[in-house]
Design a protein around this motif. Structure first.
Motif, mmCIF file in Angstrom:
data_model
loop_
_atom_site.group_PDB
_atom_site.id
_atom_site.type_symbol
_atom_site.label_atom_id
_atom_site.label_comp_id
_atom_site.label_asym_id
_atom_site.label_seq_id
_atom_site.Cartn_x
_atom_site.Cartn_y
_atom_site.Cartn_z
ATOM 1 N N MET A 1 -43.503 15.026 3.505
ATOM 2 C CA MET A 1 -42.317 14.641 4.276
ATOM 3 C C MET A 1 -41.976 15.707 5.319
ATOM 4 S SD MET A 1 -39.828 12.624 1.602
ATOM 5 C CE MET A 1 -39.697 13.961 0.438
ATOM 6 N N ASP A 2 -42.157 16.966 4.955
ATOM 7 C CA ASP A 2 -41.929 18.046 5.918
ATOM 8 C C ASP A 2 -42.892 17.942 7.092
ATOM 9 O OD1 ASP A 2 -39.864 19.128 4.467
ATOM 10 O OD2 ASP A 2 -41.070 20.685 3.510
ATOM 11 N N MET A 3 -44.159 17.628 6.807
ATOM 12 C CA MET A 3 -45.154 17.513 7.874
ATOM 13 C C MET A 3 -44.870 16.312 8.776
ATOM 14 S SD MET A 3 -47.076 20.106 7.728
ATOM 15 C CE MET A 3 -48.392 19.614 8.847
ATOM 16 N N ILE A 4 -44.376 15.234 8.196
ATOM 17 C CA ILE A 4 -44.000 14.070 9.009
ATOM 18 C C ILE A 4 -42.868 14.448 9.961
ATOM 19 C CG2 ILE A 4 -42.915 11.776 8.917
ATOM 20 C CD1 ILE A 4 -44.493 11.283 6.324
ATOM 21 N N LYS A 5 -41.892 15.173 9.431
ATOM 22 C CA LYS A 5 -40.781 15.635 10.269
ATOM 23 C C LYS A 5 -41.289 16.563 11.367
ATOM 24 C CE LYS A 5 -36.693 15.733 9.236
ATOM 25 N NZ LYS A 5 -35.479 15.028 9.706
ATOM 26 N N LEU A 6 -42.200 17.474 11.007
ATOM 27 C CA LEU A 6 -42.744 18.433 11.969
ATOM 28 C C LEU A 6 -43.513 17.717 13.080
ATOM 29 C CD1 LEU A 6 -42.962 21.506 12.456
ATOM 30 C CD2 LEU A 6 -45.140 21.447 11.234
ATOM 31 N N GLY B 1 -44.329 18.048 -5.433
ATOM 32 C CA GLY B 1 -44.473 19.110 -4.447
ATOM 33 C C GLY B 1 -45.226 18.644 -3.222
ATOM 34 N N LEU B 2 -46.326 17.905 -3.434
ATOM 35 C CA LEU B 2 -47.091 17.380 -2.313
ATOM 36 C C LEU B 2 -46.268 16.373 -1.519
ATOM 37 C CD1 LEU B 2 -49.798 17.308 -0.828
ATOM 38 C CD2 LEU B 2 -50.546 15.509 -2.409
ATOM 39 N N GLU C 1 -58.456 13.806 7.471
ATOM 40 C CA GLU C 1 -59.049 14.869 6.652
ATOM 41 C C GLU C 1 -57.989 15.799 6.070
ATOM 42 O OE1 GLU C 1 -62.275 15.528 5.923
ATOM 43 O OE2 GLU C 1 -63.051 13.732 6.934
ATOM 44 N N THR C 2 -57.017 16.187 6.893
ATOM 45 C CA THR C 2 -56.007 17.163 6.481
ATOM 46 C C THR C 2 -54.623 16.538 6.459
ATOM 47 O OG1 THR C 2 -55.517 17.926 8.725
ATOM 48 C CG2 THR C 2 -57.373 18.983 7.567
ATOM 49 N N LEU C 3 -53.696 17.228 5.821
ATOM 50 C CA LEU C 3 -52.319 16.746 5.762
ATOM 51 C C LEU C 3 -51.698 16.703 7.153
ATOM 52 C CD1 LEU C 3 -49.692 15.925 4.464
ATOM 53 C CD2 LEU C 3 -49.344 18.288 3.709
#
Length: 394
Positions: free
Chosen positions: A273-278, A267-268, A372-374
Protein backbone atom coordinates in the motif's frame (compact mmCIF):
# COMPACT_ATOMS: atom_id res chain seq x y z
CA UNK A 1 -15.92 -6.06 17.34
CA UNK A 2 -18.03 -3.21 18.74
CA UNK A 3 -21.43 -3.43 20.39
CA UNK A 4 -24.24 -0.98 21.06
CA UNK A 5 -24.59 1.24 24.12
CA UNK A 6 -27.53 -0.70 25.55
CA UNK A 7 -25.64 -3.98 25.18
CA UNK A 8 -22.57 -2.56 26.92
CA UNK A 9 -24.75 -1.27 29.76
CA UNK A 10 -26.39 -4.65 30.24
CA UNK A 11 -22.94 -6.23 30.61
CA UNK A 12 -21.70 -3.55 33.02
CA UNK A 13 -24.84 -3.87 35.15
CA UNK A 14 -24.02 -7.56 35.70
CA UNK A 15 -20.79 -6.45 37.40
CA UNK A 16 -22.40 -4.00 39.80
CA UNK A 17 -22.20 -0.82 37.72
CA UNK A 18 -25.29 1.37 38.11
CA UNK A 19 -27.17 2.39 34.97
CA UNK A 20 -30.37 4.36 34.44
CA UNK A 21 -33.61 2.50 33.70
CA UNK A 22 -34.09 2.02 29.98
CA UNK A 23 -35.40 -0.17 27.22
CA UNK A 24 -34.92 -0.97 23.55
CA UNK A 25 -37.33 0.19 20.82
CA UNK A 26 -37.59 -0.53 17.10
CA UNK A 27 -40.55 1.76 16.39
CA UNK A 28 -42.07 5.02 17.70
CA UNK A 29 -44.85 3.01 19.34
CA UNK A 30 -42.38 0.81 21.16
CA UNK A 31 -40.46 3.89 22.27
CA UNK A 32 -43.59 5.30 23.90
CA UNK A 33 -44.30 1.94 25.55
CA UNK A 34 -40.76 1.95 27.01
CA UNK A 35 -41.43 5.35 28.63
CA UNK A 36 -44.59 4.01 30.25
CA UNK A 37 -42.64 1.07 31.65
CA UNK A 38 -39.83 3.32 32.89
CA UNK A 39 -42.10 5.94 34.42
CA UNK A 40 -41.13 9.49 35.29
CA UNK A 41 -41.57 12.67 33.25
CA UNK A 42 -38.27 13.07 31.40
CA UNK A 43 -36.73 10.56 29.00
CA UNK A 44 -33.81 10.45 26.61
CA UNK A 45 -34.18 8.83 23.20
CA UNK A 46 -30.80 7.62 21.91
CA UNK A 47 -29.91 6.38 18.43
CA UNK A 48 -28.03 3.09 18.62
CA UNK A 49 -25.14 3.14 16.16
CA UNK A 50 -21.52 2.06 16.53
CA UNK A 51 -20.08 5.53 16.98
CA UNK A 52 -19.33 8.13 19.59
CA UNK A 53 -20.36 11.80 19.33
CA UNK A 54 -23.98 10.85 18.63
CA UNK A 55 -25.16 13.86 20.61
CA UNK A 56 -23.38 16.28 18.30
CA UNK A 57 -24.93 14.52 15.30
CA UNK A 58 -28.46 14.89 16.69
CA UNK A 59 -28.71 11.28 17.78
CA UNK A 60 -29.64 12.00 21.43
CA UNK A 61 -32.94 13.78 22.13
CA UNK A 62 -34.37 14.76 25.54
CA UNK A 63 -38.16 14.44 25.72
CA UNK A 64 -40.73 15.58 28.29
CA UNK A 65 -43.90 13.99 26.92
CA UNK A 66 -45.01 10.86 25.13
CA UNK A 67 -45.71 12.89 21.99
CA UNK A 68 -42.13 14.19 22.03
CA UNK A 69 -40.80 10.66 22.46
CA UNK A 70 -42.86 9.43 19.50
CA UNK A 71 -41.69 12.33 17.35
CA UNK A 72 -38.05 11.84 18.36
CA UNK A 73 -38.22 8.11 17.58
CA UNK A 74 -39.77 8.80 14.19
CA UNK A 75 -37.02 11.28 13.45
CA UNK A 76 -34.13 8.99 14.43
CA UNK A 77 -35.23 5.60 13.08
CA UNK A 78 -33.82 5.16 9.59
CA UNK A 79 -31.73 8.32 9.88
CA UNK A 80 -28.11 8.28 8.69
CA UNK A 81 -25.99 9.85 11.40
CA UNK A 82 -22.62 11.31 10.42
CA UNK A 83 -19.98 11.80 13.11
CA UNK A 84 -16.22 12.23 13.10
CA UNK A 85 -15.97 8.51 13.86
CA UNK A 86 -18.28 7.24 11.09
CA UNK A 87 -16.71 9.28 8.31
CA UNK A 88 -18.81 10.98 5.61
CA UNK A 89 -20.74 7.78 4.82
CA UNK A 90 -22.32 7.81 8.31
CA UNK A 91 -24.29 4.96 9.85
CA UNK A 92 -28.02 4.28 9.74
CA UNK A 93 -29.99 3.97 12.98
CA UNK A 94 -32.26 0.91 13.11
CA UNK A 95 -32.89 0.73 16.88
CA UNK A 96 -33.31 3.12 19.78
CA UNK A 97 -32.57 3.08 23.48
CA UNK A 98 -35.08 4.96 25.61
CA UNK A 99 -33.69 5.89 29.01
CA UNK A 100 -34.97 7.63 32.12
CA UNK A 101 -33.80 11.21 32.50
CA UNK A 102 -31.01 11.70 35.05
CA UNK A 103 -30.47 14.77 37.24
CA UNK A 104 -26.76 15.33 36.62
CA UNK A 105 -24.59 17.10 39.16
CA UNK A 106 -21.24 16.39 37.48
CA UNK A 107 -19.97 14.63 34.36
CA UNK A 108 -16.78 12.54 34.44
CA UNK A 109 -14.82 10.56 31.89
CA UNK A 110 -13.61 7.00 32.53
CA UNK A 111 -12.05 4.43 30.24
CA UNK A 112 -10.11 1.17 30.36
CA UNK A 113 -8.19 0.05 27.29
CA UNK A 114 -5.31 -2.13 26.22
CA UNK A 115 -2.11 -0.13 25.75
CA UNK A 116 -0.23 -2.34 23.31
CA UNK A 117 3.03 -0.40 23.70
CA UNK A 118 3.03 -0.87 27.48
CA UNK A 119 1.49 -4.37 27.21
CA UNK A 120 -0.91 -3.43 30.01
CA UNK A 121 -4.42 -2.25 30.58
CA UNK A 122 -4.41 1.48 31.22
CA UNK A 123 -7.08 3.25 33.27
CA UNK A 124 -7.87 6.72 31.90
CA UNK A 125 -10.00 9.30 33.67
CA UNK A 126 -10.82 12.99 33.79
CA UNK A 127 -12.93 15.17 36.03
CA UNK A 128 -14.06 16.96 32.87
CA UNK A 129 -16.24 14.40 31.11
CA UNK A 130 -18.75 14.86 28.35
CA UNK A 131 -18.78 15.16 24.59
CA UNK A 132 -15.57 17.17 24.16
CA UNK A 133 -13.08 14.74 25.69
CA UNK A 134 -11.05 14.65 22.44
CA UNK A 135 -10.63 18.42 22.54
CA UNK A 136 -9.66 18.23 26.21
CA UNK A 137 -7.00 15.61 25.46
CA UNK A 138 -5.50 17.87 22.79
CA UNK A 139 -5.65 21.18 24.69
CA UNK A 140 -5.34 20.15 28.36
CA UNK A 141 -3.56 16.79 28.56
CA UNK A 142 -2.76 17.47 32.21
CA UNK A 143 -6.49 17.17 32.95
CA UNK A 144 -6.37 13.47 32.06
CA UNK A 145 -5.06 10.86 34.51
CA UNK A 146 -3.57 7.53 33.40
CA UNK A 147 -2.92 4.59 35.73
CA UNK A 148 -1.36 1.38 34.42
CA UNK A 149 -2.52 -1.97 35.79
CA UNK A 150 -0.01 -4.75 36.41
CA UNK A 151 -1.32 -7.87 34.58
CA UNK A 152 -0.09 -10.33 37.22
CA UNK A 153 -2.08 -8.74 40.08
CA UNK A 154 -4.91 -6.89 38.34
CA UNK A 155 -6.60 -3.69 39.43
CA UNK A 156 -5.90 -2.94 43.11
CA UNK A 157 -8.16 -1.03 45.50
CA UNK A 158 -5.58 1.71 46.01
CA UNK A 159 -5.47 2.31 42.24
CA UNK A 160 -9.26 2.58 42.10
CA UNK A 161 -9.15 5.08 44.99
CA UNK A 162 -6.40 7.04 43.27
CA UNK A 163 -8.55 7.32 40.16
CA UNK A 164 -11.62 8.28 42.20
CA UNK A 165 -9.68 11.14 43.82
CA UNK A 166 -8.39 12.23 40.39
CA UNK A 167 -11.97 12.35 39.16
CA UNK A 168 -12.93 14.61 42.06
CA UNK A 169 -15.43 12.15 43.51
CA UNK A 170 -16.50 13.15 47.07
CA UNK A 171 -15.14 11.08 49.96
CA UNK A 172 -18.71 10.13 50.88
CA UNK A 173 -18.96 8.31 47.52
CA UNK A 174 -15.53 6.67 47.64
CA UNK A 175 -16.76 3.12 48.32
CA UNK A 176 -19.29 3.37 45.50
CA UNK A 177 -16.60 4.71 43.18
CA UNK A 178 -14.21 1.85 43.95
CA UNK A 179 -17.02 -0.67 43.40
CA UNK A 180 -17.91 0.93 40.07
CA UNK A 181 -14.33 1.14 38.81
CA UNK A 182 -13.55 -2.44 39.81
CA UNK A 183 -16.84 -3.60 38.27
CA UNK A 184 -15.92 -2.03 34.95
CA UNK A 185 -12.50 -3.68 35.12
CA UNK A 186 -14.00 -7.11 35.86
CA UNK A 187 -16.44 -6.71 32.97
CA UNK A 188 -13.52 -5.96 30.68
CA UNK A 189 -11.33 -8.87 31.77
CA UNK A 190 -14.12 -11.43 31.98
CA UNK A 191 -15.30 -10.78 28.42
CA UNK A 192 -11.97 -10.25 26.61
CA UNK A 193 -12.81 -6.62 25.89
CA UNK A 194 -10.11 -4.43 24.43
CA UNK A 195 -11.80 -1.20 25.50
CA UNK A 196 -14.54 0.00 27.86
CA UNK A 197 -15.42 3.69 27.78
CA UNK A 198 -17.96 5.37 30.04
CA UNK A 199 -18.53 8.94 28.91
CA UNK A 200 -20.10 10.42 30.81
CA UNK A 201 -19.84 8.69 34.14
CA UNK A 202 -22.09 10.97 36.16
CA UNK A 203 -22.60 11.95 39.76
CA UNK A 204 -26.31 12.58 40.26
CA UNK A 205 -27.96 15.11 42.54
CA UNK A 206 -28.63 12.21 44.95
CA UNK A 207 -24.93 11.24 44.95
CA UNK A 208 -25.31 8.13 42.84
CA UNK A 209 -22.59 7.16 40.38
CA UNK A 210 -24.19 6.13 37.08
CA UNK A 211 -22.80 5.05 33.72
CA UNK A 212 -24.85 7.33 31.48
CA UNK A 213 -23.22 6.11 28.30
CA UNK A 214 -21.01 3.11 27.54
CA UNK A 215 -18.95 1.72 24.69
CA UNK A 216 -17.23 -1.64 24.54
CA UNK A 217 -14.91 -3.11 21.93
CA UNK A 218 -13.80 -6.75 21.89
CA UNK A 219 -10.83 -8.72 20.64
CA UNK A 220 -12.06 -10.52 17.51
CA UNK A 221 -9.53 -13.29 18.10
CA UNK A 222 -11.18 -14.19 21.41
CA UNK A 223 -14.76 -14.43 20.13
CA UNK A 224 -14.45 -18.20 19.63
CA UNK A 225 -14.60 -18.54 23.43
CA UNK A 226 -17.11 -15.71 24.00
CA UNK A 227 -20.19 -16.99 22.20
CA UNK A 228 -22.49 -14.65 24.07
CA UNK A 229 -20.46 -11.63 22.99
CA UNK A 230 -20.22 -12.86 19.39
CA UNK A 231 -24.03 -13.02 19.27
CA UNK A 232 -24.20 -9.28 20.01
CA UNK A 233 -22.66 -8.46 16.63
CA UNK A 234 -24.77 -6.07 14.55
CA UNK A 235 -23.85 -6.52 10.90
CA UNK A 236 -25.88 -3.47 9.84
CA UNK A 237 -23.23 -1.30 11.53
CA UNK A 238 -20.25 -2.84 9.75
CA UNK A 239 -18.62 -2.23 6.39
CA UNK A 240 -20.29 -4.93 4.23
CA UNK A 241 -16.93 -5.68 2.59
CA UNK A 242 -15.23 -6.28 5.93
CA UNK A 243 -18.19 -8.30 7.18
CA UNK A 244 -18.10 -10.56 4.10
CA UNK A 245 -14.36 -11.04 4.55
CA UNK A 246 -14.66 -11.92 8.23
CA UNK A 247 -17.33 -14.50 7.43
CA UNK A 248 -14.87 -16.12 5.00
CA UNK A 249 -11.89 -16.02 7.34
CA UNK A 250 -10.08 -13.24 5.46
CA UNK A 251 -8.40 -10.17 6.96
CA UNK A 252 -9.86 -7.21 5.06
CA UNK A 253 -10.06 -3.48 5.73
CA UNK A 254 -11.89 -1.26 3.26
CA UNK A 255 -10.18 1.98 2.18
CA UNK A 256 -11.16 4.91 -0.03
CA UNK A 257 -8.89 4.31 -3.04
CA UNK A 258 -9.48 2.46 -6.32
CA UNK A 259 -6.59 -0.02 -6.67
CA UNK A 260 -7.66 -3.35 -5.22
CA UNK A 261 -5.04 -5.38 -3.36
CA UNK A 262 -4.67 -9.10 -2.64
CA UNK A 263 -1.52 -9.87 -0.66
CA UNK A 264 -0.23 -12.56 1.70
CA UNK A 265 1.16 -11.25 4.96
CA UNK A 266 0.22 -8.12 6.87
CA UNK A 267 3.69 -6.57 6.63
CA UNK A 268 3.88 -7.10 2.87
CA UNK A 269 0.36 -5.68 2.55
CA UNK A 270 1.37 -2.51 4.37
CA UNK A 271 4.51 -2.19 2.23
CA UNK A 272 2.48 -2.71 -0.95
CA UNK A 273 0.00 0.00 0.00
CA UNK A 274 2.90 2.35 0.72
CA UNK A 275 4.39 1.62 -2.72
CA UNK A 276 1.04 2.27 -4.40
CA UNK A 277 0.87 5.62 -2.63
CA UNK A 278 4.48 6.37 -3.61
CA UNK A 279 3.64 5.62 -7.24
CA UNK A 280 0.75 8.12 -7.09
CA UNK A 281 -2.17 5.78 -6.51
CA UNK A 282 -4.63 5.03 -3.70
CA UNK A 283 -5.27 1.48 -2.38
CA UNK A 284 -8.90 0.39 -2.19
CA UNK A 285 -8.33 -2.12 0.59
CA UNK A 286 -6.03 -4.05 2.87
CA UNK A 287 -6.42 -7.76 2.23
CA UNK A 288 -4.19 -10.43 3.74
CA UNK A 289 -5.05 -13.89 2.36
CA UNK A 290 -2.66 -15.53 4.82
CA UNK A 291 0.02 -18.15 4.43
CA UNK A 292 -2.18 -21.06 3.36
CA UNK A 293 -4.01 -19.52 0.41
CA UNK A 294 -5.47 -22.37 -1.64
CA UNK A 295 -6.91 -21.76 -5.15
CA UNK A 296 -10.39 -21.73 -3.59
CA UNK A 297 -9.35 -19.16 -0.98
CA UNK A 298 -7.70 -17.07 -3.67
CA UNK A 299 -10.91 -17.05 -5.69
CA UNK A 300 -12.88 -15.91 -2.63
CA UNK A 301 -10.40 -13.07 -2.13
CA UNK A 302 -10.75 -12.04 -5.79
CA UNK A 303 -14.51 -11.87 -5.55
CA UNK A 304 -14.27 -9.86 -2.35
CA UNK A 305 -11.93 -7.24 -3.84
CA UNK A 306 -13.90 -6.93 -7.07
CA UNK A 307 -17.19 -6.57 -5.20
CA UNK A 308 -16.02 -3.01 -4.50
CA UNK A 309 -17.35 -1.07 -7.50
CA UNK A 310 -14.72 1.66 -6.98
CA UNK A 311 -11.88 -0.71 -7.94
CA UNK A 312 -10.37 0.26 -11.31
CA UNK A 313 -7.30 -2.00 -11.21
CA UNK A 314 -6.23 -4.96 -9.07
CA UNK A 315 -2.77 -5.85 -7.78
CA UNK A 316 -1.86 -9.34 -6.53
CA UNK A 317 1.44 -9.40 -4.65
CA UNK A 318 2.57 -12.74 -3.23
CA UNK A 319 5.77 -13.67 -1.47
CA UNK A 320 5.58 -17.43 -1.03
CA UNK A 321 7.31 -18.92 1.97
CA UNK A 322 4.80 -21.17 3.68
CA UNK A 323 2.68 -20.82 0.56
CA UNK A 324 3.66 -21.72 -3.02
CA UNK A 325 3.60 -19.47 -6.07
CA UNK A 326 2.17 -22.23 -8.30
CA UNK A 327 -0.82 -22.62 -5.94
CA UNK A 328 -1.43 -18.89 -6.04
CA UNK A 329 -1.04 -18.82 -9.82
CA UNK A 330 -3.58 -21.63 -10.19
CA UNK A 331 -5.96 -19.70 -7.94
CA UNK A 332 -5.48 -16.50 -9.94
CA UNK A 333 -6.09 -18.25 -13.25
CA UNK A 334 -9.11 -20.09 -11.85
CA UNK A 335 -10.57 -16.88 -10.44
CA UNK A 336 -10.07 -14.84 -13.63
CA UNK A 337 -11.71 -17.56 -15.72
CA UNK A 338 -14.72 -17.78 -13.42
CA UNK A 339 -15.11 -14.05 -12.74
CA UNK A 340 -15.95 -11.53 -15.42
CA UNK A 341 -12.84 -9.38 -14.91
CA UNK A 342 -13.54 -5.87 -16.12
CA UNK A 343 -10.43 -4.23 -14.66
CA UNK A 344 -6.70 -4.70 -15.37
CA UNK A 345 -4.93 -7.31 -13.23
CA UNK A 346 -1.30 -6.96 -12.19
CA UNK A 347 0.45 -9.96 -10.59
CA UNK A 348 3.83 -10.07 -8.86
CA UNK A 349 5.04 -13.44 -7.55
CA UNK A 350 8.18 -14.18 -5.56
CA UNK A 351 9.45 -17.06 -3.43
CA UNK A 352 8.75 -20.79 -3.44
CA UNK A 353 8.07 -22.26 -6.93
CA UNK A 354 8.07 -18.76 -8.49
CA UNK A 355 9.15 -19.98 -11.94
CA UNK A 356 6.34 -22.53 -12.06
CA UNK A 357 3.86 -19.89 -10.91
CA UNK A 358 4.92 -17.45 -13.62
CA UNK A 359 4.76 -20.21 -16.23
CA UNK A 360 1.16 -21.07 -15.26
CA UNK A 361 0.10 -17.45 -15.66
CA UNK A 362 2.05 -16.94 -18.91
CA UNK A 363 0.52 -20.05 -20.50
CA UNK A 364 -3.02 -19.24 -19.34
CA UNK A 365 -3.59 -16.91 -22.28
CA UNK A 366 -5.27 -14.42 -19.94
CA UNK A 367 -4.58 -10.65 -20.13
CA UNK A 368 -2.60 -10.57 -16.88
CA UNK A 369 0.16 -7.98 -16.45
CA UNK A 370 3.24 -9.51 -14.80
CA UNK A 371 5.80 -7.64 -12.66
CA UNK A 372 9.16 -8.68 -11.24
CA UNK A 373 9.51 -6.30 -8.28
CA UNK A 374 7.15 -4.62 -5.85
CA UNK A 375 8.01 -1.17 -7.17
CA UNK A 376 7.34 -2.28 -10.74
CA UNK A 377 4.03 -3.86 -9.71
CA UNK A 378 2.87 -0.68 -7.97
CA UNK A 379 3.85 1.48 -10.94
CA UNK A 380 2.06 -0.81 -13.42
CA UNK A 381 -1.04 -0.88 -11.20
CA UNK A 382 -1.19 2.93 -11.04
CA UNK A 383 -0.56 3.19 -14.79
CA UNK A 384 -3.34 0.70 -15.55
CA UNK A 385 -5.69 2.53 -13.20
CA UNK A 386 -4.94 5.86 -14.87
CA UNK A 387 -5.63 4.38 -18.31
CA UNK A 388 -9.01 3.08 -17.13
CA UNK A 389 -9.92 6.51 -15.76
CA UNK A 390 -8.75 8.25 -18.93
CA UNK A 391 -10.73 5.89 -21.16
CA UNK A 392 -13.84 6.37 -19.05
CA UNK A 393 -13.47 10.15 -19.27
CA UNK A 394 -12.86 10.02 -23.04
Amino acid sequence: MDIHEYQAKEILAEYGVKIADGGLAYSPEEAVQRTREIGGSVWVVKAQIHSGARGKAGGVIICKSHDEVEAAAGKLLGKRLVTHQTGPAGKVCYRLYVEAGTEIAKELYFCLLVDRCAERIVMVGSAQGGMDIETLAATQPEAITKIYIEPSVGLQDFQAREMAFALGIPVSMLNAAVKTIKGIYRAMRANDASMVEVNPLVITAKEDLIALDAKMGFDDNALFRRHRIAELRDKTQEDPREMAAADRGLSYVGLDGDIGCMINGAGLAMATMDMIKLAGGEPANFLDVGGGASPERTEKAFRLVLADKNVKAMLVNIFAGINRCDWIAEGVVQAVKKIDMKVPLIVRLSGTNVDEGRRIIAESGLPIIMAETLAEAAEKAVQARNEVVANAAG
